[in-house]
Design a protein around this motif. Structure first.
Motif, mmCIF file in Angstrom:
data_model
loop_
_atom_site.group_PDB
_atom_site.id
_atom_site.type_symbol
_atom_site.label_atom_id
_atom_site.label_comp_id
_atom_site.label_asym_id
_atom_site.label_seq_id
_atom_site.Cartn_x
_atom_site.Cartn_y
_atom_site.Cartn_z
ATOM 1 N N LYS A 137 33.773 52.767 49.944
ATOM 2 C CA LYS A 137 35.536 52.456 50.317
ATOM 3 C C LYS A 137 35.631 51.254 50.830
ATOM 4 O O LYS A 137 37.201 50.484 50.429
ATOM 5 N N THR A 138 35.508 50.233 52.007
ATOM 6 C CA THR A 138 35.165 49.517 52.898
ATOM 7 C C THR A 138 35.512 47.921 50.644
ATOM 8 O O THR A 138 36.786 47.736 51.261
ATOM 9 N N LEU A 139 34.814 48.440 50.169
ATOM 10 C CA LEU A 139 34.707 47.534 48.951
ATOM 11 C C LEU A 139 36.193 47.631 47.783
ATOM 12 O O LEU A 139 36.593 46.808 47.760
ATOM 13 N N THR A 140 36.299 48.773 47.617
ATOM 14 C CA THR A 140 37.499 49.186 46.573
ATOM 15 C C THR A 140 39.089 49.113 47.844
ATOM 16 O O THR A 140 40.235 48.839 46.722
ATOM 17 N N SER A 141 38.902 48.842 48.637
ATOM 18 C CA SER A 141 40.605 49.086 49.251
ATOM 19 C C SER A 141 40.745 47.290 50.333
ATOM 20 O O SER A 141 41.769 47.052 50.395
ATOM 21 N N SER A 142 38.896 46.198 49.930
ATOM 22 C CA SER A 142 39.788 45.273 50.045
ATOM 23 C C SER A 142 39.709 43.965 49.411
ATOM 24 O O SER A 142 39.145 44.038 47.897
ATOM 25 N N TYR A 143 41.547 43.498 49.137
ATOM 26 C CA TYR A 143 41.296 42.867 47.870
ATOM 27 C C TYR A 143 41.071 41.369 48.295
ATOM 28 O O TYR A 143 40.411 40.839 47.451
ATOM 29 N N SER A 144 40.232 40.880 49.636
ATOM 30 C CA SER A 144 39.709 39.650 49.064
ATOM 31 C C SER A 144 38.628 39.838 48.911
ATOM 32 O O SER A 144 38.198 38.486 47.669
ATOM 33 N N GLU A 145 37.789 40.437 49.425
ATOM 34 C CA GLU A 145 36.506 40.661 48.432
ATOM 35 C C GLU A 145 36.293 40.971 47.394
ATOM 36 O O GLU A 145 35.836 40.683 46.738
ATOM 37 N N GLN A 146 36.741 41.850 46.803
ATOM 38 C CA GLN A 146 37.221 42.101 45.325
ATOM 39 C C GLN A 146 38.112 40.565 44.289
ATOM 40 O O GLN A 146 37.089 40.557 43.695
ATOM 41 N N LEU A 147 38.459 40.469 44.965
ATOM 42 C CA LEU A 147 38.444 39.133 43.857
ATOM 43 C C LEU A 147 37.898 38.041 44.273
ATOM 44 O O LEU A 147 37.272 38.051 43.881
ATOM 45 N N PHE A 148 36.686 38.213 45.318
ATOM 46 C CA PHE A 148 35.797 37.191 45.548
ATOM 47 C C PHE A 148 34.792 37.461 44.205
ATOM 48 O O PHE A 148 34.283 36.967 43.448
ATOM 49 N N TRP A 149 34.418 38.346 44.185
ATOM 50 C CA TRP A 149 33.569 39.057 43.218
ATOM 51 C C TRP A 149 34.133 39.353 41.952
ATOM 52 O O TRP A 149 33.368 38.651 41.006
ATOM 53 N N ILE A 150 35.420 39.200 41.982
ATOM 54 C CA ILE A 150 35.861 38.535 40.134
ATOM 55 C C ILE A 150 36.011 37.296 39.526
ATOM 56 O O ILE A 150 35.189 36.633 38.978
ATOM 57 N N LEU A 151 36.208 36.692 41.096
ATOM 58 C CA LEU A 151 35.990 35.075 40.484
ATOM 59 C C LEU A 151 34.373 34.264 39.974
ATOM 60 O O LEU A 151 34.380 34.426 39.525
ATOM 61 N N SER A 152 33.953 35.421 41.078
ATOM 62 C CA SER A 152 32.562 35.082 40.852
ATOM 63 C C SER A 152 31.766 35.670 39.278
ATOM 64 O O SER A 152 31.749 35.213 38.455
ATOM 65 N N CYS A 153 31.955 36.658 38.775
ATOM 66 C CA CYS A 153 32.067 37.223 38.004
ATOM 67 C C CYS A 153 32.538 36.477 36.526
ATOM 68 O O CYS A 153 32.063 35.879 35.100
ATOM 69 N N MET A 154 33.970 36.050 36.751
ATOM 70 C CA MET A 154 34.548 35.283 35.891
ATOM 71 C C MET A 154 33.639 33.803 35.127
ATOM 72 O O MET A 154 33.529 33.067 34.644
ATOM 73 N N VAL A 155 33.237 33.602 36.812
ATOM 74 C CA VAL A 155 32.624 31.562 36.566
ATOM 75 C C VAL A 155 31.238 31.846 36.188
ATOM 76 O O VAL A 155 30.969 31.305 34.434
ATOM 77 N N VAL A 156 30.627 32.946 36.350
ATOM 78 C CA VAL A 156 29.857 33.020 35.431
ATOM 79 C C VAL A 156 30.394 33.311 33.605
ATOM 80 O O VAL A 156 29.212 32.894 32.490
ATOM 81 N N ALA A 157 30.845 34.064 33.487
ATOM 82 C CA ALA A 157 31.571 34.626 32.049
ATOM 83 C C ALA A 157 32.114 33.135 31.129
ATOM 84 O O ALA A 157 31.454 32.694 30.243
ATOM 85 N N GLY A 158 33.013 32.645 31.698
ATOM 86 C CA GLY A 158 32.893 31.078 31.907
ATOM 87 C C GLY A 158 32.106 30.076 31.244
ATOM 88 O O GLY A 158 32.336 29.575 30.206
ATOM 89 N N PHE A 159 31.307 30.091 32.172
ATOM 90 C CA PHE A 159 29.764 29.481 32.355
ATOM 91 C C PHE A 159 29.179 29.591 30.258
ATOM 92 O O PHE A 159 29.246 28.394 29.400
#
Ligand code: PHE
Length: 452
Positions: A137-159
């Motif tokens: 619940k904490t994870l899915t209601s936090s914008y910034s935290e999810q944004l952090f994980w999204i960016l991390s995944c995108m960076v890996v995918a991008g590489f």
């Protein structure tokens, strides 16, 4: 020169990597659990065997003949004697699906990465983390935290993506897929030793006939049709049909490749993983009497609760989320690839620039979806936030519409050419292949629309 796969096994594992993902490990087990276990499995196998395999083969072959991006492909295979509207509508829908689906997919893969880290910390006893409903619940209601994980995944995918088809996508799949299979098999074996897990195995393997429509009052057509459409939708998604991925992956194949055989491998591996994933989830849930009727939160709330009480549960939990993450990552890169290829071939971008552009558009869209999902902004349509809305539109309408267009084109315009591209066709195969593309798949897809 256009990119090409380096080896046959590389191609199979990359395509299987695309197919195996959240659909197999996250969706399939809960869909099966909610819809009568073995009954759903049975119908699913029929859908994959009689439809999915042929659609996959056809799309790989179409891409292989076209050797170009998914918009120009239509004209290229017909030597320009075809209306540009095929490419505009078919290709346009592909692009639409690709961006909508990826903006949702990237959020969920972000959750899985955050769970990997949480499970890792939990294992080494750090931070006193408990992975439970409140964490989710904490994870899915936090914008910034999810944004952090999204960016991390995108960076890996991008590489991985900037490295290209052979040294990026193929190489990563060659390492990751065997790791994924190994983990999965070990985990299933582990489940056999959990007291009470037998009930779960049994539920998965017994068809509950009433769920298939066989009730004492007679055969319930509606129930049967409902289950079939659900299973067919799941098969489409799981085999990565509906977003140009198979088309593009087929277009990177060398001349003379045996597409039928490769497609068979992909279908078998994809289905096997869905079944093995269920063989972890079902026994786990049944051993602790948690009931079979749970939805999407099964993976993120119920399973961690179960793992926590199992022998060796902490390692198991980490292994499970690593598995989910690896599967989802190879799928995510495959969703981006058709768009990257398009930007390179249509706009003349370098691979670097194309990757960056596609990821940027995806990020922009994901930010909006996330804002609506976490209610940072009030953006709802049809009573749904954008996360649910995008999932609903693509899953119910646009992926099906795109496959329908491709089917009609492949069945009625280029079927003989597709068949020429496949090896060792028996007369029966030829007949069934063209029947599926011309009639069966369009029929099922149209019923799918009407029933929606
Ligand atoms: N098949 C992937 C999965 O099961 C999802 C996917 C769909 C990937 C379409 C690419 C294209 O998770």
């Amino acid at each position: 020169m256009r990119a090409q796969w380096g080896s046959k096994i590389g191609f199979i594992l990359a395509t299987a990597g695309s197919a195996i993902g959240l659909g197999n490990i996250w969706c399939f087990p809960y869909l099966a659990a909610q819809n009568g276990g073995g009954a759903f499995l049975l119908i699913y196998l029929l859908c994959v065997g009689f439809l999915g395999y042929f659609l996959l083969t056809a799309k790989l072959a179409f891409g292989h003949i076209a050797q170009t991006n998914f918009i120009d492909g239509f004209q290229k295979v017909m030597d320009k004697k075809v209306s540009p509207w095929w490419g505009r509508i078919g290709g346009g829908l592909t692009l639409f699906n690709l961006f909508l689906v990826s903006s949702v997919y990237v959020i969920v893969i972000g959750w899985t990465l955050s769970y990997v880290i949480a499970a890792g910390k939990n294992l080494i006893g750090q931070d006193n983390i408990t992975i439970d409903a409140s964490l989710f619940k904490t994870l899915t209601s936090s914008y910034s935290e999810q944004l952090f994980w999204i960016l991390s995944c995108m960076v890996v995918a991008g590489f991985i993506l900037v490295k290209g088809v052979k040294s990026g996508i193929e190489k990563v799949s060659l390492y990751m897929m065997p790791l994924l299979f190994g983990l999965l098999v070990l985990m299933v074996l582990w489940m056999f030793f959990i007291p009470g897990s037998g009930k779960g195995f049994l539920y998965l393997l017994t068809p509950h006939w009433e769920q298939l429509g066989f009730s004492p009052q007679g055969f319930q057509w509606r129930q049967f049709a409902h289950l079939t459409l659900l299973a067919f939708g799941q098969a489409i998604y799981s085999l990565s049909l509906g977003m140009g991925v198979c088309f593009i992956y087929g277009s990177y194949l060398k001349a003379g490749s045996n597409i039928k055989k490769s497609a068979l491998w992909v279908v078998v591996l994809d289905t096997l993983v869905a079944i093995l994933a269920s063989m972890i989830v079902f026994p786990a849930v049944f051993a602790f009497d948690l009931g079979s009727n749970q939805g999407p939160t099964l993976t993120f709330i119920t399973l961690p609760f179960v793992f926590d009480q199992m022998i060796g549960g902490k390692i198991f939990m980490l292994a499970f989320f690593v598995l989910l993450f690896l599967g989802a990552l190879t799928s995510l890169i495959s969703i981006y690839e058709p768009a990257i290829n398009l930007a390179m071939e249509k706009l003349g971008f370098s691979r670097w620039k194309a990757t960056l552009s596609v990821l940027t558009i995806n990020l922009g869209l994901a930010l909006i979806v996330l804002a609506s999902f976490t209610q940072k902004i009030h953006l709802q349509l049809l009573d749904k936030d954008l996360f649910d809305l995008f999932d609903y539109i693509t899953g119910t309408y646009t992926m099906g519409a795109m496959i329908l267009i491709y089917c009609i084109f492949m069945g009625w315009k280029i079927c003989p050419r597709l068949l020429q591209n496949l090896h060792n066709n028996t007369p029966f195969f030829k007949r069934y292949f063209s029947f599926t593309l011309k009639w069966l798949a369009p029929f099922v897809l149209i019923v799918l629309f009407l029933s929606a």
